[in-house]
Design a protein around this motif. Structure first.
Motif, PDB file in Angstrom:
ATOM      1  N   UNK A   1       0.864  -1.187   0.000  1.00 57.11           N
ATOM      2  CA  UNK A   1       0.000   0.000   0.000  1.00 57.11           C
ATOM      3  C   UNK A   1       0.880   1.208   0.000  1.00 57.11           C
ATOM      4  N   UNK A   2       0.431   2.262  -0.581  1.00 58.27           N
ATOM      5  CA  UNK A   2       1.252   3.476  -0.636  1.00 58.27           C
ATOM      6  C   UNK A   2       0.394   4.700  -0.466  1.00 58.27           C
TER       7      UNK A   2
ATOM      8  N   UNK B   1      17.744   2.756   8.509  1.00 58.48           N
ATOM      9  CA  UNK B   1      17.784   3.333   7.169  1.00 58.48           C
ATOM     10  C   UNK B   1      18.812   2.605   6.317  1.00 58.48           C
ATOM     11  N   UNK B   2      18.528   2.488   5.017  1.00 56.83           N
ATOM     12  CA  UNK B   2      19.442   1.854   4.068  1.00 56.83           C
ATOM     13  C   UNK B   2      19.298   2.535   2.719  1.00 56.83           C
ATOM     14  N   UNK B   3      20.203   2.199   1.821  1.00 51.99           N
ATOM     15  CA  UNK B   3      20.044   2.610   0.417  1.00 51.99           C
ATOM     16  C   UNK B   3      18.947   1.753  -0.204  1.00 51.99           C
ATOM     17  N   UNK B   4      18.178   2.329  -1.108  1.00 53.70           N
ATOM     18  CA  UNK B   4      17.065   1.592  -1.697  1.00 53.70           C
ATOM     19  C   UNK B   4      17.556   0.333  -2.415  1.00 53.70           C
TER      20      UNK B   4
ATOM     21  N   UNK C   1      10.937   7.306  -5.255  1.00 49.92           N
ATOM     22  CA  UNK C   1      11.645   6.033  -5.121  1.00 49.92           C
ATOM     23  C   UNK C   1      10.723   4.874  -4.742  1.00 49.92           C
ATOM     24  N   UNK C   2       9.445   5.159  -4.517  1.00 49.76           N
ATOM     25  CA  UNK C   2       8.538   4.133  -4.012  1.00 49.76           C
ATOM     26  C   UNK C   2       8.435   2.936  -4.943  1.00 49.76           C
ATOM     27  N   UNK C   3       8.353   3.162  -6.249  1.00 50.31           N
ATOM     28  CA  UNK C   3       8.221   2.056  -7.194  1.00 50.31           C
ATOM     29  C   UNK C   3       9.445   1.142  -7.140  1.00 50.31           C
ATOM     30  N   UNK C   4      10.630   1.731  -7.020  1.00 52.06           N
ATOM     31  CA  UNK C   4      11.849   0.913  -6.911  1.00 52.06           C
ATOM     32  C   UNK C   4      11.832   0.108  -5.616  1.00 52.06           C
TER      33      UNK C   4
ATOM     34  N   UNK D   1       4.156   0.152   2.077  1.00 55.61           N
ATOM     35  CA  UNK D   1       4.988   1.243   1.574  1.00 55.61           C
ATOM     36  C   UNK D   1       4.301   2.587   1.825  1.00 55.61           C
ATOM     37  N   UNK D   2       5.060   3.511   2.366  1.00 50.26           N
ATOM     38  CA  UNK D   2       4.577   4.866   2.625  1.00 50.26           C
ATOM     39  C   UNK D   2       5.485   5.831   1.878  1.00 50.26           C
ATOM     40  N   UNK D   3       4.894   6.671   1.054  1.00 46.83           N
ATOM     41  CA  UNK D   3       5.659   7.661   0.284  1.00 46.83           C
ATOM     42  C   UNK D   3       5.572   9.022   0.958  1.00 46.83           C
TER      43      UNK D   3
END
Length: 699
Positions: A3-4, A463-466, A482-485, A495-497
């Motif tokens: 979900x976003x 936290x991390x790199x995508x 970056x949400x789609x990636x 997923x929260x954008x």
């Protein structure tokens, strides 16, 4: 389970609507900080004029003690043995204090304190030349004089001999201020006085011909689109204040601030609405009617645009009622709460004003109910499908920024995320950004702090790199770009954008939903996650240990030193600001010169704007080899830097090696999440003052 939800995008640049909105916002910026002064003047007027509350209670002005007349300006005092009229407080405050406060604020917005002072000098000429309250004159002369002073200063910037700076600064401002005061006295004052007269006559004509309710056709749609400030603060406030001085009240203060139209719309949704709109409407009623935050009802209108008819009908009804009863306020009511409206009501007008609010609410409720019932069957068949959430996003786009009031609509904004959180326990939250170096670290720190304050400290927030995301997180927070990636890497997570990592309203929504989730669990189920928190705590400790190790590897040097702080950055645009931040890191020996290019590449992919005037440019994940040691640079700018549409006053350059920067970066995140502390940083005088304010994050 994916979900976003996303922050609203800012309003697009250009166009008449945006231009009017920016102009109105600027006018509002001059007036709103001075509303307490308007209220003080309004209360003094309501109490001490000949027809004020004290005279009403005493049975007439002839029964008043002398001191009341002296304050109200209709009494006399003995000066040098002669009986002399006393100006009191009412007239001098509206003639001098209020316009000069507006002028100072307008000048300061353009050119800081220097602009404010020159703006006041120039406006004094308009005030003296017109002889009437010069609010429009102040709104013109304050910013204009400040802008011209700023341009003049640029002519001799850097050309003044050392030791003569103060002399040149003081005399240039004094001489130019004198010239502008004379221009205001002889040229601007007659023009503005004529303009004020024309506008006042126009309002009187509308009242005389019973046409003032027609203004609602313009005002109500303007409110929903955040275009009302230009009308309200450019016309209603100055003319209304002038009317209030002459008659003790003005109906103009009630045209835009009447909460009745919005109240009726919200009540209709609470009864006849469906889905999240219906569920959130009762809470919105309280915020709108008692809190005075009218923007809370705007998304409901945008979700069903035909309801603008209900707002117009309600607004016109309220204006007509106030006209019939001859009611008005003694000063602007801000915010438009029923409480502030009743406080600012002129003596003897409370009943009429209350009736105008109730009738406006009744009419807008009736019209809204007709539209909602007519489309109810169709809406139920289609489902609300996030219509309110989309309308909230559109409202924020119209406003140009996120709204704390709109975030209170809660579940209506999170949409599918709310459902997902209620069906999945949250133990691990991961922030992911392009490089995993700065933005995500600060966002993780802010959300971690919010979880702790909510009693949810057992939730792991990292936290991390995508690119390094795995399948273990329960919830992933990313920049909207970056949400789609992120979904490709962790398809089963929630997923929260967000638009920025620092001040997104999504954080409060997630915390509240998780807290509600925990509240629904029994004591045993609650204990299990707490017990399971040991690994998360250990992970946190390990991160701190890594930080300490990295600092030792850097020779024990502090990551942020006094030499890495600039109180007055020289950059004028985003690219220059990135270079300035990189140059400090290069001078420190923390990065190679190639790192500046990597910082630009990072910015080209995803903005590092964090919110609250802060940007943290840093290199890409591939450029970590250019980092020699962990360090930060800190630059403050006197004028905002345009950062892809956002205003930035602070740029923190980030170079992180083996996590050595994370601890201090997280502390900076907490610091910048507090707006009062951000203001303290803005007010700091020099590098030493900034360093002392930032000292705690270095410990």
């Amino acid at each position: 389970m994916t979900a976003a939800t996303s922050d609203a995008a800012p309003a697009t640049k250009g166009g008449l609507r945006v231009g009017v909105q920016k102009f109105g916002t600027f006018l509002s910026g001059m007036v709103m900080p001075n509303i307490p002064a308007f209220i003080a003047w309004g209360l003094i007027t309501a109490l001490f004029i000949e027809t004020g509350w004290i005279a009403l209670i005493a049975g007439g002005a002839e029964h008043l003690p002398d001191w009341v007349g002296l304050i109200g300006g209709f009494g006399q005092s003995i000066v040098d043995g002669e009986l002399t009229d006393n100006p009191g407080l009412v007239s001098p405050m509206i003639t001098y204090m209020l316009p000069l406060l507006i002028a100072y604020q307008g000048g300061k917005m353009v050119y800081d304190t220097r602009g404010g002072v020159v703006g006041v000098i120039a406006t004094m000429g308009v005030v003296a030349g017109a002889g009437i309250p010069m609010f429009i004159g102040a709104m013109i002369m304050g910013p204009l004089a400040a802008y011209l002073m700023k341009q003049l200063d640029k002519l001799w910037d850097g050309k003044v001999r050392a030791g003569f700076e103060m002399l040149v600064n003081n005399f240039s401002a004094g001489i130019f201020g004198m010239i502008m005061a004379l221009v205001g006295f002889f040229a601007i004052a007659p023009v503005v006085k004529g303009l004020t007269t024309v506008l006042g006559n126009g309002v009187e004509w509308l009242v005389a011909h019973q046409l003032l309710p027609v203004v609602s056709i313009l005002v109500e749609p303007a409110k929903v689109l955040f275009l009302n400030n230009a009308i309200n603060h450019g016309v209603f406030t100055p003319i209304g204040t002038d009317q209030a001085e002459q008659t003790g009240r003005s109906i103009l203060f009630l045209i835009e601030s009447n909460p009745g139209p919005g109240l009726g719309i919200l009540l209709a949704f609470a009864i006849f609405g469906i889905g999240m709109a219906r569920a959130s409407a009762p809470g919105a009623v309280v915020i709108h009617f008692f809190g005075g935050i009218h923007e809370i009802y705007f998304p409901y209108v945008l979700a069903k645009p035909v309801l603008i008819v209900a707002a117009i009908a309600g607004g016109a009804t309220g204006v007509l009622t106030n006209m019939l009863f001859g009611t008005g306020l003694v000063a602007p009511a801000s915010p438009g709460s029923i409480i502030s409206i009743m406080v600012m009501a002129a003596p003897g007008t409370h009943l009429g004003i209350l009736l105008s609010v109730l009738l406006a609410a009744a009419v807008s409720f009736a019209v809204s109910a007709v539209f909602l019932l007519a489309s109810r069957k169709r809406d139920l068949a289609a489902g609300d499908a996030g219509d309110l959430s989309a309308a909230i996003a559109k409202t924020e786009a119209n406003k140009g920024k996120s709204s704390a009031a709109l975030s209170s609509l809660g579940a209506g904004r999170t949409g599918d995320t709310a459902t997902a959180l209620r069906t999945r326990e949250i133990h691990k939250v991961v922030f992911a950004c392009d490089a995993g170096m700065g933005s995500s670290a600060m966002g993780a720190s802010v959300l971690r702090n919010k979880f702790k304050k909510a009693g949810l400290g057992d939730i792991s927030v990292t936290n991390v790199a995508v690119a390094n995301l795995d399948t273990t997180p329960d919830l992933v927070v990313t920049h909207e770009d970056l949400t789609d990636r992120a979904k490709l890497k962790t398809p089963d997570a929630i997923h929260v954008s967000v638009k920025d990592f620092m001040s997104s309203p999504r954080y409060d929504e997630v915390v509240e939903l998780v807290r509600e989730q925990r509240a629904d669990e029994d004591a045993t189920a609650t204990a299990e996650p707490v017990g399971a928190s040991a690994p998360a705590a250990a992970g946190t400790t390990a991160t701190a240990g890594e930080t300490d190790a990295a600092e030792q590897a850097d020779g024990g040097e502090r990551i942020l030193t006094l030499q890495q702080i600039r109180a007055h950055g020289s950059a004028t645009n985003q690219d220059e600001a990135i270079q300035e931040a990189a140059d400090i890191l290069i001078e420190r020996g923390a990065v190679t010169p190639a790192y500046a290019k990597a910082m630009r590449e990072r910015e080209a992919s995803i903005s590092t704007y964090m919110g609250n005037f802060l940007a943290i440019p840093h290199g890409t994940n591939e450029a970590k080899g250019e980092i020699l040691s962990s360090a930060l640079s800190f630059v403050r700018y006197d004028e905002p830097i345009d950062w892809e549409g956002d205003q930035v006053r602070f740029v923190v350059g980030v170079a992180g090696k083996e996590g050595g920067h994370l601890d201090i970066l997280q502390k900076i995140a907490i610091l910048f999440s507090d707006e009062s502390k951000v203001q303290t940083l803005l007010d700091a005088t020099d590098e030493q003052a900034l360093y002392e304010l930032l000292g705690s994050v270095n410990e």
